[in-house]
Design an enzyme around this catalytic site. Structure first.
Site, PDB file in Angstrom:
ATOM      1  N   HIS A  52      -7.197  -2.949   3.238  1.00  0.00           N
ATOM      2  CA  HIS A  52      -7.671  -2.175   2.098  1.00  0.00           C
ATOM      3  C   HIS A  52      -8.981  -2.791   1.618  1.00  0.00           C
ATOM      4  CE1 HIS A  52      -3.610  -0.282   0.711  1.00  0.00           C
ATOM      5  NE2 HIS A  52      -3.707  -0.316   2.032  1.00  0.00           N
ATOM      6  N   GLU A  54     -10.025  -3.617  -1.266  1.00  0.00           N
ATOM      7  CA  GLU A  54      -9.868  -4.709  -2.228  1.00  0.00           C
ATOM      8  C   GLU A  54      -9.544  -6.030  -1.536  1.00  0.00           C
ATOM      9  OE1 GLU A  54      -7.996  -0.975  -4.084  1.00  0.00           O
ATOM     10  OE2 GLU A  54      -7.926  -1.946  -2.240  1.00  0.00           O
ATOM     11  N   CYS A  82      -3.235  -0.432  -5.230  1.00  0.00           N
ATOM     12  CA  CYS A  82      -1.809  -0.295  -4.953  1.00  0.00           C
ATOM     13  C   CYS A  82      -1.098  -1.609  -5.315  1.00  0.00           C
ATOM     14  CB  CYS A  82      -1.597   0.039  -3.478  1.00  0.00           C
ATOM     15  SG  CYS A  82      -2.038  -1.322  -2.360  1.00  0.00           S
ATOM     16  N   CYS A  85      -2.540  -4.631  -3.357  1.00  0.00           N
ATOM     17  CA  CYS A  85      -3.857  -5.040  -3.849  1.00  0.00           C
ATOM     18  C   CYS A  85      -3.780  -5.588  -5.270  1.00  0.00           C
ATOM     19  CB  CYS A  85      -4.832  -3.877  -3.761  1.00  0.00           C
ATOM     20  SG  CYS A  85      -5.165  -3.400  -2.040  1.00  0.00           S
TER      21      CYS A  85
END
Length: 148
Positions: A52, A54, A82, A85
């Protein structure tokens, strides 16, 4: 840098994910007004479910700053983080997260959960939601409309 300025950079970064058919999410880490990391989603590109924007930006920021403790840093991301993250933000000891579009299906910084402000955890991250939310949401809406 203002929240809007750093989110504009995150939106530019998000567009880079389109080149490899990843969901266009971008993240930028800033410390003392300087960008120290900037990444976009790479799950499709790498086949890595943890890739991801992040997480990748936090890794790069830690490497750039020479410490996994990212105190004094702000992360701007185009989509609400999410659970994975959000946990990474807390574990990195980040000061703030600024996000664009809310994620009503998986958001863990206000929408479904609030990992960043859970008093049971050892660190809390300030959350600033909705910065350039319309632009961030439009980028995602367009991507998913083309993929259905």
């Amino acid at each position: 840098m203002t929240n809007e300025e750093v989110m504009t950079l995150a939106l530019q970064e998000a567009r880079g994910a389109l080149a490899h058919d990843d969901v266009p999410v971008g993240a930028v880490v800033v410390k003392d007004g300087q960008v120290v990391a900037s990444r976009h989603n790479e799950r499709e590109l790498t086949g890595d479910p943890t890739a991801h924007a992040e997480v990748l930006a936090l890794r790069d920021a830690a490497h750039s700053l020479g410490s996994w403790r990212l105190t004094g840093c702000t992360l701007a991301v185009t989509l609400e983080p999410c659970v994975m993250c959000g946990g990474a933000l807390v574990n990195a000891r980040l000061d703030r997260v600024v996000y664009g579009a809310a994620d009503m299906k998986a958001g863990a910084c206000l929408s479904l959960y609030n990992v960043c402000d859970d008093p049971r955890l050892n660190h809390r991250v300030e959350v600033v939601p909705g910065v350039l939310a319309d632009e961030a949401a439009a980028l995602l809406t367009e991507f998913f409309a083309e993929h259905r």
